[in-house]
Design a protein around this motif. Structure first.
Motif, PDB file in Angstrom:
ATOM      1  N   GLU A 286       0.861  -1.171   0.000  1.00  0.00           N
ATOM      2  CA  GLU A 286       0.000   0.000   0.000  1.00  0.00           C
ATOM      3  C   GLU A 286       0.902   1.226   0.000  1.00  0.00           C
ATOM      4  OE1 GLU A 286      -2.505  -0.389   3.412  1.00  0.00           O
ATOM      5  OE2 GLU A 286      -3.862  -1.822   2.436  1.00  0.00           O
ATOM      6  N   GLY A 287       1.063   1.834  -1.141  1.00  0.00           N
ATOM      7  CA  GLY A 287       1.938   2.993  -1.254  1.00  0.00           C
ATOM      8  C   GLY A 287       3.302   2.622  -1.810  1.00  0.00           C
ATOM      9  N   PRO A 288       4.151   3.613  -2.055  1.00  0.00           N
ATOM     10  CA  PRO A 288       5.481   3.380  -2.612  1.00  0.00           C
ATOM     11  C   PRO A 288       6.365   2.627  -1.622  1.00  0.00           C
ATOM     12  CG  PRO A 288       5.246   5.658  -1.935  1.00  0.00           C
ATOM     13  CD  PRO A 288       3.885   5.050  -1.827  1.00  0.00           C
ATOM     14  N   PRO A 289       7.354   1.906  -2.116  1.00  0.00           N
ATOM     15  CA  PRO A 289       8.219   1.122  -1.225  1.00  0.00           C
ATOM     16  C   PRO A 289       9.107   1.991  -0.352  1.00  0.00           C
ATOM     17  CG  PRO A 289       9.061   1.050  -3.474  1.00  0.00           C
ATOM     18  CD  PRO A 289       7.719   1.729  -3.535  1.00  0.00           C
ATOM     19  N   LYS A 290       9.158   1.641   0.918  1.00  0.00           N
ATOM     20  CA  LYS A 290      10.069   2.269   1.873  1.00  0.00           C
ATOM     21  C   LYS A 290      10.780   1.144   2.616  1.00  0.00           C
ATOM     22  CE  LYS A 290       7.268   6.444   2.478  1.00  0.00           C
ATOM     23  NZ  LYS A 290       6.539   7.327   3.455  1.00  0.00           N
ATOM     24  N   ILE A 291      12.090   1.053   2.419  1.00  0.00           N
ATOM     25  CA  ILE A 291      12.846  -0.121   2.834  1.00  0.00           C
ATOM     26  C   ILE A 291      13.658   0.149   4.094  1.00  0.00           C
ATOM     27  CG2 ILE A 291      14.517  -1.857   2.065  1.00  0.00           C
ATOM     28  CD1 ILE A 291      13.952  -0.798  -0.834  1.00  0.00           C
ATOM     29  N   ALA A 292      13.717  -0.856   4.963  1.00  0.00           N
ATOM     30  CA  ALA A 292      14.571  -0.808   6.157  1.00  0.00           C
ATOM     31  C   ALA A 292      15.282  -2.145   6.295  1.00  0.00           C
ATOM     32  CB  ALA A 292      13.738  -0.524   7.404  1.00  0.00           C
ATOM     33  N   MET A 293      16.488  -2.109   6.879  1.00  0.00           N
ATOM     34  CA  MET A 293      17.275  -3.320   7.077  1.00  0.00           C
ATOM     35  C   MET A 293      17.687  -3.456   8.533  1.00  0.00           C
ATOM     36  SD  MET A 293      19.707  -3.388   3.644  1.00  0.00           S
ATOM     37  CE  MET A 293      20.266  -5.080   3.929  1.00  0.00           C
ATOM     38  N   ILE A 294      17.670  -4.693   9.018  1.00  0.00           N
ATOM     39  CA  ILE A 294      18.083  -4.992  10.388  1.00  0.00           C
ATOM     40  C   ILE A 294      19.319  -5.870  10.318  1.00  0.00           C
ATOM     41  CG2 ILE A 294      17.402  -6.029  12.573  1.00  0.00           C
ATOM     42  CD1 ILE A 294      14.493  -5.501  11.832  1.00  0.00           C
TER      43      ILE A 294
ATOM     44  N   PRO B 103       0.383  -7.705   7.963  1.00  0.00           N
ATOM     45  CA  PRO B 103       0.174  -8.341   6.653  1.00  0.00           C
ATOM     46  C   PRO B 103       0.341  -7.399   5.471  1.00  0.00           C
ATOM     47  CG  PRO B 103      -1.930  -7.986   7.757  1.00  0.00           C
ATOM     48  CD  PRO B 103      -0.864  -7.662   8.758  1.00  0.00           C
ATOM     49  N   ARG B 104       0.453  -6.080   5.728  1.00  0.00           N
ATOM     50  CA  ARG B 104       0.653  -5.124   4.633  1.00  0.00           C
ATOM     51  C   ARG B 104       2.125  -4.751   4.465  1.00  0.00           C
ATOM     52  NH1 ARG B 104      -3.718  -6.433   2.090  1.00  0.00           N
ATOM     53  NH2 ARG B 104      -5.633  -6.055   3.282  1.00  0.00           N
ATOM     54  N   VAL B 105       2.996  -5.384   5.232  1.00  0.00           N
ATOM     55  CA  VAL B 105       4.441  -5.143   5.138  1.00  0.00           C
ATOM     56  C   VAL B 105       5.108  -6.381   4.536  1.00  0.00           C
ATOM     57  CG1 VAL B 105       6.559  -4.690   6.448  1.00  0.00           C
ATOM     58  CG2 VAL B 105       4.409  -3.600   7.129  1.00  0.00           C
ATOM     59  N   ALA B 106       6.047  -6.167   3.639  1.00  0.00           N
ATOM     60  CA  ALA B 106       6.816  -7.268   3.054  1.00  0.00           C
ATOM     61  C   ALA B 106       8.068  -7.508   3.887  1.00  0.00           C
ATOM     62  CB  ALA B 106       7.193  -6.946   1.615  1.00  0.00           C
ATOM     63  N   PHE B 107       8.367  -8.770   4.134  1.00  0.00           N
ATOM     64  CA  PHE B 107       9.545  -9.140   4.915  1.00  0.00           C
ATOM     65  C   PHE B 107      10.439 -10.070   4.100  1.00  0.00           C
ATOM     66  CE2 PHE B 107       6.351  -7.959   7.997  1.00  0.00           C
ATOM     67  CZ  PHE B 107       7.057  -7.290   8.993  1.00  0.00           C
TER      68      PHE B 107
ATOM     69  N   PHE C 101      10.807   0.814  12.710  1.00  0.00           N
ATOM     70  CA  PHE C 101      10.856   1.166  11.289  1.00  0.00           C
ATOM     71  C   PHE C 101       9.447   1.243  10.696  1.00  0.00           C
ATOM     72  CE2 PHE C 101      15.331  -0.722  11.126  1.00  0.00           C
ATOM     73  CZ  PHE C 101      15.948   0.518  11.015  1.00  0.00           C
ATOM     74  N   ILE C 102       8.607   0.263  11.042  1.00  0.00           N
ATOM     75  CA  ILE C 102       7.241   0.233  10.504  1.00  0.00           C
ATOM     76  C   ILE C 102       6.456   1.464  10.950  1.00  0.00           C
ATOM     77  CG2 ILE C 102       5.053  -1.039  10.562  1.00  0.00           C
ATOM     78  CD1 ILE C 102       6.784  -3.625  10.806  1.00  0.00           C
ATOM     79  N   SER C 103       6.681   1.879  12.187  1.00  0.00           N
ATOM     80  CA  SER C 103       5.980   3.074  12.688  1.00  0.00           C
ATOM     81  C   SER C 103       6.418   4.331  11.946  1.00  0.00           C
ATOM     82  CB  SER C 103       6.234   3.241  14.188  1.00  0.00           C
ATOM     83  OG  SER C 103       7.582   3.624  14.456  1.00  0.00           O
ATOM     84  N   ARG C 104       7.616   4.284  11.369  1.00  0.00           N
ATOM     85  CA  ARG C 104       8.128   5.423  10.592  1.00  0.00           C
ATOM     86  C   ARG C 104       7.736   5.339   9.125  1.00  0.00           C
ATOM     87  NH1 ARG C 104      14.373   5.086  12.830  1.00  0.00           N
ATOM     88  NH2 ARG C 104      13.971   5.728  15.005  1.00  0.00           N
ATOM     89  N   GLY C 105       6.972   4.307   8.770  1.00  0.00           N
ATOM     90  CA  GLY C 105       6.490   4.194   7.396  1.00  0.00           C
ATOM     91  C   GLY C 105       7.128   3.119   6.554  1.00  0.00           C
ATOM     92  N   ALA C 106       8.089   2.380   7.090  1.00  0.00           N
ATOM     93  CA  ALA C 106       8.718   1.304   6.307  1.00  0.00           C
ATOM     94  C   ALA C 106       7.684   0.226   5.994  1.00  0.00           C
ATOM     95  CB  ALA C 106       9.890   0.704   7.065  1.00  0.00           C
TER      96      ALA C 106
END
Length: 372
Positions: free
Chosen positions: A41-49, A125-129, A98-103
């Protein structure tokens, strides 16, 4: 691969049973895997751990170097956090921050993240992992790892060509399938250049223990090894090889950075080659993760080799590169007929070893000598 298991742990057997090629068919948020795949939902915003520090010299640094390349390819900055241990109490807050920041795409880098990433994927379920060396998969979750036996086979060829004695040493972490397949492939590659080559392996019981790695490398050299290979996370075996005036082959990254006079070849990760197209698929919508995880070959981003500046003739390099091309063209390292060092048939003529059997490999090819 990263975990804190030691040989003999029940957890090791659990890991084998839950390999990428075990049957993992999960549902997300109570809804079965949709035929039309997953869409952001929306443009991709990526984060790495990251499991460790971004400049650890090995596993994590390979991911960080890939991050820089991915940023350039995709034209966006990627958030990241370092030194997140394999504990749900550390992983969940990092991911949720990260998810709370929009990732909406979160990439992990450790086997020990597997269960927590599965829980997070179900909760969000709306976040890709995505998770490097993980074992869990689902509608919005994909684990991935490379076929490192391909690159270690090629570095084994380099070792066989550079060795004057035919005695190779190998410093390894734990006798798991993903390590055993590199040890066996290393010996098989060495035999392509020297039919009498042997590979003596010492398991340290840890992925990152420079003290044990130094002791193991020293012991192997004292026993006559003149090339030292490795499947551990630090460059210590290469540093010891240089100190002792022998050659070595690295793992994770081009370790000639640490031992330019010793490292003849390294089996390196090329995560960006997998992640860039995979991230583009996610961004395009209707993404369908591989149900049992992605298990990549050299051209798919599963890794490659990097030659150092010492120890190999141009003729030897040409033979190695010819084999590299053969692998890219479809050659299977574990093709029959193949027997183990006790003479038991492991792969009959005309067959290749299945992925399931690769993940649970607990045997050695002739020429491999194991020590603790």
């Amino acid at each position: 691969m990263h975990t804190t298991f030691t040989p003999g742990d029940d957890a090791m057997h659990k890991w084998i049973q839950r390999s990428l090629y075990s049957a993992v068919l999960v549902s997300v948020a109570g809804v079965a895997m949709a035929d039309d795949g997953f869409t952001l939902e929306g443009p991709p915003k990526i984060a790495m751990i990251y499991f460790d520090a971004k400049n650890d010299g090995g596993w994590t640094q390979a991911f960080d170097e890939a991050r820089v390349k991915i940023e350039k390819e995709l034209g966006q900055k990627i958030q990241f956090v370092e030194k997140v241990p394999e504990s749900a109490s550390a992983i969940k807050p990092a991911a949720e921050r990260f998810i709370s920041r929009g990732a909406n795409i979160v990439i992990g880098t450790a086997f020990g993240y597997s269960d927590t990433f599965k829980e997070l994927a179900e909760k969000y379920p709306r976040v890709a992992f995505l998770n490097g060396s993980g074992t869990t998969n689902g509608h919005n979750l994909e684990s991935f790892y490379g076929r490192t036996y391909e690159t270690h086979y090629l570095c084994g060829m380099a070792a066989g060509a550079a060795s004057k004695t035919g005695k190779l040493g190998f410093v390894a972490a734990n006798p798991f399938g993903v390590v055993n397949w590199t040890v066996n492939a290393y010996e098989m590659g060495a035999k392509q250049m020297n039919p009498n080559a042997t590979t003596t392996v010492i398991y340290t019981g840890a992925w990152n223990d420079p003290v044990k790695e130094r002791a193991a490398a020293m012991a192997l050299i004292d026993q006559g090894a003149d090339v030292i290979g490795q499947h551990v996370d630090t460059p210590t075996p290469q540093i010891v090889a240089q100190e002792r005036g022998v050659y070595g082959t690295g793992h994770h990254r081009d370790l000639s950075q640490f031992a330019p006079d010793a490292t003849i070849c390294s089996a390196i990760w090329t995560w960006d080659k997998f992640l860039v197209p995979e991230l583009k698929k996610i961004a395009a919508g209707n993404w369908k993760p591989a149900p049992y995880g992605a298990f990549m070959t050299i051209p798919e981003g599963g890794g490659d080799i990097a030659f150092g500046k010492v120890g190999l003739s141009e003729e030897a390099k040409a033979k190695i590169m010819a084999e590299r091309q053969a692998i890219i063209d479809g050659k299977h390292i574990y093709a029959g007929p193949l027997v183990d060092r006790e003479g038991k048939e492991r792969v009959p003529a005309g067959s290749t070893l299945s992925d399931a059997d690769l993940w649970k490999m607990d045997w050695y090819v002739p020429g491999v000598i194991t020590q603790k």
